[in-house]
Design a protein around this motif. Structure first.
Motif, PDB file in Angstrom:
ATOM      1  N   GLY A 124       0.832  -1.397   0.278  1.00  0.00           N
ATOM      2  CA  GLY A 124      -0.200  -0.007  -0.165  1.00  0.00           C
ATOM      3  C   GLY A 124       0.972   1.434  -0.393  1.00  0.00           C
ATOM      4  N   GLY A 125       2.215   1.511  -0.217  1.00  0.00           N
ATOM      5  CA  GLY A 125       2.519   2.346  -0.796  1.00  0.00           C
ATOM      6  C   GLY A 125       2.826   3.545  -1.876  1.00  0.00           C
ATOM      7  N   GLY A 126       2.954   4.314  -2.152  1.00  0.00           N
ATOM      8  CA  GLY A 126       3.374   4.917  -3.260  1.00  0.00           C
ATOM      9  C   GLY A 126       2.528   6.267  -3.275  1.00  0.00           C
ATOM     10  N   MET A 127       3.913   6.916  -4.099  1.00  0.00           N
ATOM     11  CA  MET A 127       4.263   8.216  -4.262  1.00  0.00           C
ATOM     12  C   MET A 127       3.880   9.271  -4.655  1.00  0.00           C
ATOM     13  SD  MET A 127       7.262   8.867  -1.659  1.00  0.00           S
ATOM     14  CE  MET A 127       5.579   7.375  -0.817  1.00  0.00           C
ATOM     15  N   GLY A 128       2.180   9.325  -5.520  1.00  0.00           N
ATOM     16  CA  GLY A 128       1.874  10.018  -6.536  1.00  0.00           C
ATOM     17  C   GLY A 128       1.115  10.243  -5.974  1.00  0.00           C
ATOM     18  N   THR A 129       1.102  12.004  -6.218  1.00  0.00           N
ATOM     19  CA  THR A 129      -0.367  13.311  -6.365  1.00  0.00           C
ATOM     20  C   THR A 129      -0.919  14.452  -7.250  1.00  0.00           C
ATOM     21  OG1 THR A 129      -1.336  14.144  -4.051  1.00  0.00           O
ATOM     22  CG2 THR A 129       1.638  14.311  -4.238  1.00  0.00           C
ATOM     23  N   THR A 130      -1.808  14.635  -7.016  1.00  0.00           N
ATOM     24  CA  THR A 130      -2.022  15.920  -7.968  1.00  0.00           C
ATOM     25  C   THR A 130      -2.130  17.374  -7.613  1.00  0.00           C
ATOM     26  OG1 THR A 130      -3.401  14.623  -9.512  1.00  0.00           O
ATOM     27  CG2 THR A 130      -3.607  16.689  -9.238  1.00  0.00           C
ATOM     28  N   HIS A 131      -0.868  18.175  -7.070  1.00  0.00           N
ATOM     29  CA  HIS A 131      -1.231  19.026  -6.834  1.00  0.00           C
ATOM     30  C   HIS A 131      -3.413  19.847  -6.944  1.00  0.00           C
ATOM     31  CE1 HIS A 131       2.441  20.219  -6.852  1.00  0.00           C
ATOM     32  NE2 HIS A 131       2.780  20.531  -7.913  1.00  0.00           N
ATOM     33  N   GLY A 132      -3.664  20.392  -5.121  1.00  0.00           N
ATOM     34  CA  GLY A 132      -4.921  20.789  -5.592  1.00  0.00           C
ATOM     35  C   GLY A 132      -5.866  19.452  -5.894  1.00  0.00           C
ATOM     36  N   ASP A 133      -5.770  18.376  -6.083  1.00  0.00           N
ATOM     37  CA  ASP A 133      -6.410  17.364  -4.537  1.00  0.00           C
ATOM     38  C   ASP A 133      -6.476  16.901  -3.786  1.00  0.00           C
ATOM     39  OD1 ASP A 133      -8.607  15.154  -5.512  1.00  0.00           O
ATOM     40  OD2 ASP A 133      -7.694  14.683  -7.599  1.00  0.00           O
ATOM     41  N   GLU A 134      -7.359  17.508  -2.666  1.00  0.00           N
ATOM     42  CA  GLU A 134      -6.266  16.768  -1.400  1.00  0.00           C
ATOM     43  C   GLU A 134      -7.004  14.988  -1.731  1.00  0.00           C
ATOM     44  OE1 GLU A 134      -8.350  18.701   1.698  1.00  0.00           O
ATOM     45  OE2 GLU A 134      -6.653  20.258   0.996  1.00  0.00           O
ATOM     46  N   LYS A 135      -7.783  14.910  -2.572  1.00  0.00           N
ATOM     47  CA  LYS A 135      -7.950  13.189  -2.725  1.00  0.00           C
ATOM     48  C   LYS A 135      -6.742  11.972  -3.447  1.00  0.00           C
ATOM     49  CE  LYS A 135     -12.919  13.847  -3.188  1.00  0.00           C
ATOM     50  NZ  LYS A 135     -14.312  13.793  -3.757  1.00  0.00           N
ATOM     51  N   THR A 136      -5.837  12.919  -3.767  1.00  0.00           N
ATOM     52  CA  THR A 136      -4.820  12.214  -3.752  1.00  0.00           C
ATOM     53  C   THR A 136      -3.310  12.325  -2.746  1.00  0.00           C
ATOM     54  OG1 THR A 136      -3.848  13.727  -5.490  1.00  0.00           O
ATOM     55  CG2 THR A 136      -5.233  12.347  -5.966  1.00  0.00           C
ATOM     56  N   PHE A 137      -2.751  11.946  -2.512  1.00  0.00           N
ATOM     57  CA  PHE A 137      -2.018  11.805  -1.375  1.00  0.00           C
ATOM     58  C   PHE A 137      -0.467  10.767  -1.575  1.00  0.00           C
ATOM     59  CE2 PHE A 137      -5.922   9.668   0.353  1.00  0.00           C
ATOM     60  CZ  PHE A 137      -5.201   8.870   0.878  1.00  0.00           C
ATOM     61  N   PRO A 138       0.561  10.985  -1.304  1.00  0.00           N
ATOM     62  CA  PRO A 138       1.213   9.988  -1.104  1.00  0.00           C
ATOM     63  C   PRO A 138       0.924   9.046   0.690  1.00  0.00           C
ATOM     64  CG  PRO A 138       2.568  12.414  -0.211  1.00  0.00           C
ATOM     65  CD  PRO A 138       0.732  12.654  -0.891  1.00  0.00           C
ATOM     66  N   ARG A 139       1.569   7.913  -0.097  1.00  0.00           N
ATOM     67  CA  ARG A 139       0.824   7.322   1.190  1.00  0.00           C
ATOM     68  C   ARG A 139       2.583   5.985   1.816  1.00  0.00           C
ATOM     69  NH1 ARG A 139      -1.231   2.101   2.601  1.00  0.00           N
ATOM     70  NH2 ARG A 139      -2.738   1.979   4.170  1.00  0.00           N
ATOM     71  N   VAL A 140       2.436   5.622   2.884  1.00  0.00           N
ATOM     72  CA  VAL A 140       3.780   4.730   3.356  1.00  0.00           C
ATOM     73  C   VAL A 140       3.392   3.704   3.006  1.00  0.00           C
ATOM     74  CG1 VAL A 140       5.446   6.374   4.679  1.00  0.00           C
ATOM     75  CG2 VAL A 140       3.572   5.431   5.719  1.00  0.00           C
ATOM     76  N   ALA A 141       3.731   2.545   3.687  1.00  0.00           N
ATOM     77  CA  ALA A 141       3.095   1.413   2.996  1.00  0.00           C
ATOM     78  C   ALA A 141       2.969   0.548   4.359  1.00  0.00           C
ATOM     79  CB  ALA A 141       3.939   0.374   2.497  1.00  0.00           C
ATOM     80  N   ASP A 142       1.940  -0.153   4.461  1.00  0.00           N
ATOM     81  CA  ASP A 142       1.693  -1.033   5.981  1.00  0.00           C
ATOM     82  C   ASP A 142       2.424  -2.068   5.871  1.00  0.00           C
ATOM     83  OD1 ASP A 142      -0.760   0.769   7.586  1.00  0.00           O
ATOM     84  OD2 ASP A 142      -1.191  -0.129   5.476  1.00  0.00           O
ATOM     85  N   ILE A 143       2.993  -2.139   6.641  1.00  0.00           N
ATOM     86  CA  ILE A 143       3.780  -4.189   7.155  1.00  0.00           C
ATOM     87  C   ILE A 143       2.654  -5.111   7.468  1.00  0.00           C
ATOM     88  CG2 ILE A 143       5.385  -4.903   8.069  1.00  0.00           C
ATOM     89  CD1 ILE A 143       7.166  -3.078   7.973  1.00  0.00           C
ATOM     90  N   ILE A 144       2.475  -5.792   6.905  1.00  0.00           N
ATOM     91  CA  ILE A 144       1.341  -6.983   7.116  1.00  0.00           C
ATOM     92  C   ILE A 144       1.239  -7.699   7.834  1.00  0.00           C
ATOM     93  CG2 ILE A 144      -0.412  -5.104   5.899  1.00  0.00           C
ATOM     94  CD1 ILE A 144       0.018  -7.664   3.965  1.00  0.00           C
ATOM     95  N   GLY A 145       2.784  -8.519   7.739  1.00  0.00           N
ATOM     96  CA  GLY A 145       2.539 -10.504   7.528  1.00  0.00           C
ATOM     97  C   GLY A 145       3.996 -11.109   7.317  1.00  0.00           C
ATOM     98  N   PHE A 146       3.838 -11.788   8.103  1.00  0.00           N
ATOM     99  CA  PHE A 146       5.054 -12.436   7.210  1.00  0.00           C
ATOM    100  C   PHE A 146       5.056 -13.960   6.123  1.00  0.00           C
ATOM    101  CE2 PHE A 146       8.518 -16.205   8.192  1.00  0.00           C
ATOM    102  CZ  PHE A 146       9.640 -15.672   7.673  1.00  0.00           C
ATOM    103  N   CYS A 147       6.138 -14.080   5.537  1.00  0.00           N
ATOM    104  CA  CYS A 147       5.385 -15.318   4.681  1.00  0.00           C
ATOM    105  C   CYS A 147       7.535 -15.695   3.792  1.00  0.00           C
ATOM    106  CB  CYS A 147       5.191 -14.699   3.193  1.00  0.00           C
ATOM    107  SG  CYS A 147       6.278 -14.243   2.479  1.00  0.00           S
ATOM    108  N   THR A 148       7.178 -17.250   4.381  1.00  0.00           N
ATOM    109  CA  THR A 148       8.313 -17.743   4.011  1.00  0.00           C
ATOM    110  C   THR A 148       9.228 -17.665   2.388  1.00  0.00           C
ATOM    111  OG1 THR A 148       6.860 -19.984   2.831  1.00  0.00           O
ATOM    112  CG2 THR A 148       7.441 -20.145   5.300  1.00  0.00           C
TER     113      THR A 148
END
Length: 572
Positions: free
Chosen positions: A246-270
C-alpha cells in the motif's frame, strides 16, 4: 462493484485485443512521428512512452512543424543486475538509436531517450537480442521488480535476487502482442480467445510496483511501493520476508483526495510462499482496485479506503493460508555505500556516483567511455541502484588492479568524493522530455546542491548525509515525499518544498513552503541548515531535527506507525 462509468483507459484495454491495438499499423505510418492517443496508452505496456522535446516546441510551432516527437524505451532489469555484455549493448544502442546517453532510473532500469519512431521496432528487437526486454516496464501491470543490489549481508544476495527475478517472470503479461509487434513473432490463428491468467483482459487498474529489501538498507524505499518483501535474516540464513503493502508517492496538486502514502507491514511469509503472495496481492488489487478514477486506482487507495486489516483478511482468503506475524527488523538508511567494499566471499564491489542517473561523457569526465572500457574486461556484473548509481560488482582479486586503473584513467576513482548531500540526491528526468513535468529536476538539482554546498562547507556539514530529491511534478518518480528535503515542481522555476522525511525512508515529509521561487531556495534553507548545525543533538538526522524544532509537525507514518495517512496530514 461501482456503478460509476469506467475510466477511459479501461475501454482502451478492452478494445486492444490484449495490448495490440493498432500499434503495428501506427509504426508503419511514416507520415507522422507520433502514434494515435489510444496506441500511446497501449505502448506503455510494451515499455515505451511517446515524448517530444519541449525545448523545441515554440520554434517548431512558429514554423508550423509537427512537434519533435521521439520515444523513450525503459529496459527491465529485474533486481538491477546486468551483465557486461548487456551494458555494452545498451551503450551501443544509446548511440545508434537514442540521444547518446543512458539514464539509470530510480527503479533499477535503463532508459533510452530520443528514439525516433522509425527506429523504435529495431531498438526493441535489439534489446531482446541482448537477453533483456521492455515488456511491462510501464503500463497497468507489475513493473520492474527492484532488489537491494549489494546487501550489507551479502550472503543472501543470490536468494533475494532470485526472488526478484522469479516474481518478475511470474507476473510478466502472457500476451503474444509483444512478440508479434516487436519481434516478428508468428500470429497464432485460433478460434479460442487469448487468456491472461493473472491479469485478465483489462490488466490492473493502474501501475504496480514491487521491491525486495535486505535490512539494514532500505535503498529500494519499501514504503513507496505497492508491495515489498523485507528479508528476515537469522544467523546468516534467509528465513523469510515481512510483507508490506500500500505504499505510493503520486499525488496531484490541488486535489486533496490524492496523496502519498507509506506502506503497511501486514505479515510474514516463507521464501517458498513469496511468489504466491506476490501473485495474490496483485489479484486482490485487480479485483478490488478502483477502475473508475485513475487518480484513485493505486493499491494505496484500496487499502486506505478499506483498511489494512481488511486487505490482510482478503489476501489470506486468496492465498488459502494465513500470513505469519511480522518479524522484527531495522532499517538504518536508504542511501548507497560508495567506493570499494569487499564481501564475505572476497569479491570486490565499487559503487560509482552517477549524478541524476545520467551516464554521459562530458568535457573532462568521459564516464560513459570509461564504463564501456570496464565492461569489455569485467568478468562480474553491473548493478543499478535505486538511487540512480552504479555498482561495478563481483570483481576478483586478479581483476581489481585493472579496474582500478580504468577508474583512475577516466576520472571515476574519486566519483564519491562529493558532499554527502550530493551523494544522497535523486532527480527525475523532468524537462525537456517528460510530458508531465511542470518544472526542471535533473537539469536543475545539481545547481541547487552546488549553491547549498558553500553553506554546508561553512557550517561543517559537508560529510553529513541529508537526503535531497527533486521532481518536476507531483507524480513522485524520484520518491520526493520520503526525502529529508524534497522539491516538487509546480511551474517554471517554482517548487513546493517539503521537509522532515525519515533518513531511512520510513516517514513522509511535510509541506513547508508552497510555490517557492527557485531564487529563494538558498534564503529559505540556509537558516534552517545553520540552526541544524548549531543545535542538533548527537547523531540527530536533519529530518528528525526539523520535526523536533517545529519547522514541520511529525507525521505518523512508517515502520513504527501503522496508521494510514490522511490528506490533511500533508497540509502545513
Amino acid at each position: 462493484m461501482s456503478d460509476k462509468e469506467l475510466a477511459a483507459n479501461e475501454g482502451i484495454k478492452i478494445r486492444s485485443n490484449y495490448l495490440r491495438g493498432t500499434i503495428a499499423e501506427g509504426l508503419a505510418d511514416l507520415s507522422t512521428g507520433s502514434l494515435s492517443e489510444d496506441d500511446q496508452q497501449l505502448l506503455k505496456f510494451h515499455g515505451s512512452y511517446q515524448q517530444d522535446d519541449r525545448d523545441l516546441r515554440a520554434g517548431r510551432r512558429k514554423h508550423k512543424l509537427e512537434k519533435a516527437f521521439s520515444f523513450m524505451i525503459r529496459i527491465r532489469v529485474p533486481g538491477g543486475v546486468a551483465t557486461p555484455k548487456q551494458w555494452i549493448e545498451t551503450d551501443r544502442m544509446a548511440d545508434q538509436f537514442a540521444n547518446g546517453t543512458i539514464k539509470l532510473t530510480t527503479r533499477q532500469a535503463f532508459q533510452l531517450h530520443g528514439i525516433i519512431k522509425s527506429n523504435l521496432k529495431r531498438t526493441v528487437k535489439e534489446i531482446n537480442d541482448a537477453a533483456m526486454d521492455s515488456i511491462a516496464a510501464c503500463g497497468d501491470v507489475n513493473r520492474n521488480v527492484m532488489c537491494n543490489p549489494n546487501p550489507h549481508l551479502s550472503e543472501v544476495h543470490a536468494e533475494v535476487l532470485k526472488l526478484s527475478e522469479d516474481i518478475s517472470r511470474h507476473l510478466t503479461p502472457a500476451t503474444g502482442a509483444y512478440h508479434e509487434i516487436w519481434l516478428d513473432g508468428e500470429k497464432v490463428e485460433t478460434s479460442e480467445e487469448e487468456v491472461e491468467p493473472i491479469y485478465g483482459k483489462t490488466y490492473l487498474p493502474r501501475k504496480f510496483k514491487i521491491t525486495v529489501a535486505v535490512p539494514p538498507s532500505n535503498d529500494v524505499d519499501i514504503h513507496a511501493n505497492d508491495l515489498s518483501f523485507v528479508a528476515i535474516v537469522e544467523d546468516g540464513k534467509l528465513v523469510g520476508y515481512n510483507v508490506a503493502v500500500g505504499g505510493g508517492m503520486g499525488t496531484t496538486h490541488g486535489d486533496e483526495k490524492t496523496f502519498p502514502r507509506v506502506a503497511d507491514i501486514i505479515g510474514f511469509c516463507t521464501p517458498e510462499q513469496a511468489v504466491d503472495v506476490a501473485e495474490k496481492v496483485v489479484l486482490v488489487q485487480r479485483d478490488f482496485g478502483d477502475r473508475t478514477n485513475r487518480k484513485h486506482a493505486r493499491l494505496k487507495y484500496t487499502i486506505e479506503d478499506r483498511g489494512a486489516d481488511w486487505f490482510l483478511a482478503e489476501l489470506n482468503k486468496y492465498l488459502g493460508y494465513d500470513l505469519g506475524p511480522v518479524r522484527d527488523f531495522e532499517f538504518e538508511d536508504n542511501g548507497d555505500r560508495f567506493g570499494w567494499v569487499t564481501d564475505h566471499r572476497g569479491n570486490h564491489h565499487y559503487t560509482l556516483f552517477v549524478e541524476g542517473g545520467r551516464v554521459v561523457d562530458t568535457p573532462g569526465y568521459p564516464m560513459r567511455e570509461g564504463l564501456r572500457e570496464i565492461a569489455k574486461v569485467h568478468g562480474g556484473d553491473f548493478r543499478l541502484t535505486a538511487n540512480q548509481n552504479l555498482i561495478i560488482a563481483s570483481i576478483t582479486d586478479e581483476e581489481r588492479p585493472g579496474i582500478e586503473a580504468l577508474l583512475e584513467k577516466y576520472g571515476m576513482s574519486k566519483s564519491h568524493e562529493r558532499s554527502a548531500m550530493r551523494l544522497s540526491s535523486i532527480a527525475c528526468v523532468a524537462l525537456p522530455t517528460c510530458a508531465l513535468a511542470l518544472a526542471e529536476a535533473e537539469r536543475y538539482l545539481p545547481t541547487v546542491i552546488t549553491d547549498l554546498e558553500e553553506k554546508l562547507e561553512e557550517l561543517g556539514l559537508r560529510h553529513d548525509a541529508i537526503t535531497i530529491r527533486m521532481t518536476g511534478c507531483p507524480n513522485g518518480c524520484g520518491r520526493p515525499f520520503l526525502a529529508e528535503i524534497g522539491f516538487v515542481g509546480r511551474g517554471p522555476n517554482r517548487y513546493n518544498l517539503y521537509l522532515g522525511g525519515g533518513f531511512a525512508g520510513q516517514r513522509l515529509n511535510k509541506l513547508y513552503r508552497q510555490d517557492l521561487d527557485a531564487a529563494d531556495i538558498m534564503s529559505t534553507l540556509g537558516p534552517i541548515l545553520e540552526h541544524y548545525a548549531k543545535d542538533r543533538e548527537e547523531g540527530e538526522r536533519f529530518g528528525d531535527f526539523v520535526i523536533r524544532t517545529g519547522y514541520v509537525e511529525a507525521t505518523k507514518q512508517g515502520a513504527d506507525f501503522h496508521e494510514n495517512i490522511k490528506p490533511e496530514a500533508l497540509a502545513n
